[in-house]
Design an enzyme around this catalytic site. Sequence first.
Site, short mmCIF file in Angstrom:
data_model
loop_
_atom_site.label_atom_id
_atom_site.label_comp_id
_atom_site.label_asym_id
_atom_site.label_seq_id
_atom_site.Cartn_x
_atom_site.Cartn_y
_atom_site.Cartn_z
N HIS A 87 1.67 4.50 -2.71
CA HIS A 87 1.66 5.96 -2.51
C HIS A 87 2.94 6.58 -3.08
O HIS A 87 2.90 7.57 -3.80
CB HIS A 87 1.58 6.30 -1.02
CG HIS A 87 0.20 6.20 -0.47
ND1 HIS A 87 -0.91 6.71 -1.11
CD2 HIS A 87 -0.26 5.62 0.68
CE1 HIS A 87 -1.97 6.47 -0.37
NE2 HIS A 87 -1.63 5.81 0.71
N HIS A 102 0.84 -1.21 0.00
CA HIS A 102 0.00 0.00 0.00
C HIS A 102 0.87 1.26 0.00
O HIS A 102 0.69 2.16 -0.82
CB HIS A 102 -0.90 -0.02 1.23
CG HIS A 102 -1.76 1.19 1.38
ND1 HIS A 102 -3.09 1.21 1.00
CD2 HIS A 102 -1.50 2.42 1.87
CE1 HIS A 102 -3.60 2.41 1.26
NE2 HIS A 102 -2.64 3.17 1.79
N GLU A 103 1.83 1.30 0.90
CA GLU A 103 2.65 2.53 1.01
C GLU A 103 3.54 2.71 -0.22
O GLU A 103 3.76 3.84 -0.66
CB GLU A 103 3.50 2.48 2.29
CG GLU A 103 2.70 2.35 3.58
CD GLU A 103 1.68 3.46 3.78
OE1 GLU A 103 1.89 4.59 3.24
OE2 GLU A 103 0.63 3.22 4.41
N HIS A 139 -5.27 7.30 -2.25
CA HIS A 139 -6.18 6.30 -1.70
C HIS A 139 -7.30 6.06 -2.70
O HIS A 139 -7.72 6.98 -3.41
CB HIS A 139 -6.77 6.79 -0.37
CG HIS A 139 -5.80 6.60 0.76
ND1 HIS A 139 -5.72 7.44 1.83
CD2 HIS A 139 -4.84 5.67 0.95
CE1 HIS A 139 -4.78 7.02 2.65
NE2 HIS A 139 -4.22 5.95 2.14
#
Lengths: 171, 423
Positions: free
Chosen positions: B141, B137-138, B147
């Site tokens: 980013h 997930h990170e 998101h």
Amino acid sequence: EKLFHNRDHSDVQTLNSHQAEVITDKYKAELFLSRYGFMKPVNWEEIQFEDSHTSFSGDFLNDLQATIQEGASVPHSRDAPQDDYMIPTESEAFASALKEFQKVSGLPVTGVFDEATKVAMNKPRCGVPDTEIDLNTAVAAENSSASDIENSPGDTYETDSNNTSEAVRRR
Amino acid sequence: KRHLAALVSKSRRKRDLGETGYMAFSKKVLKWRLIGEGYSSQLTVEEQRYIFRLAFRMWSEVSPLEFVEDTRSPLEDIDIRLGFGTGRHLGCNQRFDGTGQEFAHAWFLGDIHFDDDEHFTAPNAGSGISLLKVAVHEIGHVLGLPHIYRPGSIMQPSYLPHESVFEMDWMDRKAIQHLYGGCKGRFNTVFDWIRREKTPYGEVVIRFNTYFMRDGWYWLYENRNNRTRYGDPVALQIGWRGVPLDGVDACVHVWSRKRDAVYFFRGTQFWRYDSENDGVFTQDPEGHRYPRLISEGFPGVPSPIDTAFYDRRDSHIYFFKNRLVYAFDVEANSLARGFPKNIRDVFPPVVSGDHPDGNIDAAYFSYTHNAIFLLKGARFWQVVGSRDRWRWLFLPRNGLLPHKEVDQHWFDICNVHPTALKL
């Protein structure tokens, strides 16, 4: 406490002193909503980098300098809010931010800080705001609604009906 | 001070926070490092590095990006830096909040911080927060994705504990490819491997799978799911024992009522593959040892070849070399009459000027599409089939329909960095 433990105490759950503050009231809910970009915090300072060369407003350097020193020694303070600014509660802004959060989280959109919303806010989550904030700029984007992609039902694709491929097991 | 130096050295501008994110990196090979002062106290360093290698690999499997762990270069040269901390940490201006709520965050400059007060666990370790999920997930980013509030998306802000399969779905793949483009590249060969299998009830069934091969790697392609098998590419020797490690020129499966033989061609040689025992034969029924010379096994066929495929309609193997096509009659064990021919004579263009003109990379008969495809570079041409000719009488026999892009028909066949091939 169990009467008997493993010989190496590996089963003993050491009480972790650092617990995240549970969001229990409107004030903390507002902090959450402003932090993750659902509502515009009123008086965070706006620090801009300039394109051609990097210059800072004085406060940024002080704040960062304080941060560096603080990190080295100041223990984690629990009770007082970390910074000395207060976020005024504008009920309309708060309600609409709540609705936005409820909507994107798949909750009933009530605009009220209800139990379901409280549970959702306390779930483990990523710390990146939902409207991405420039590194040191504290102002959320103008459009306070989360600028995330909300997917309208795009094209669907066949679901695999045959046996699970071995890669899944292998991974 | 290191963090401030990194901040100062890079001029920044407020980014256009479009809904789909932004392209954070302009280069395709990115270096990452678990920084020394940021090890977690909950997992061994090796476990942490393994999980991060897997997380980066998962992004590499669905995008043209490649990631390499770099533990030596100066920190300023490292594109993505990961580290664990608690409370005030690693010079970051967003303190962590202890166990619960915020578990990690990522910054524009490529810094990813994990809250070591969280109970991070290795994959399949049951309770706790999966470090793999958070890392993927990170990293999303840092690559520029925001998101995404969509069930099933890896970029949802909240942690989702119970999921049987943690992989990137179609939409997440398109989201990252929207920023960095699709995965393109030439293939050595593409083929459907057909084999007999016994069901648990003892029935004999015919199964096939589609394989794409490039140099020493291969992907199994799941047609019904429009993607490769999770976890691919894999090294050739893992799945195709005895096949040349650094790749092949062609694979042909001669499958008819009388014959069932799989051949791999490389250079001037060929091997026969034993589908039952999943490995190359050491010798043929007459005692000739493999690999054999193509000129002996397929008289009249030159070598090395560009590629080849077997056409069940006429039981011929079509070999391609430069601009010529050599149709080999398997029953007669000789070139068919009138061959070799120019590729344009055998496969004329339906739209003039839209033709690969030889030197093709792969010729592929697909059982899924019941059609033949000629692949060259990032493009392919579909051969007109009998059904097409019933509907459009003007279409020439074996005509080539206008070209399309390979990555718009077979999706997400992506390379990974060689160092990431084996985790």
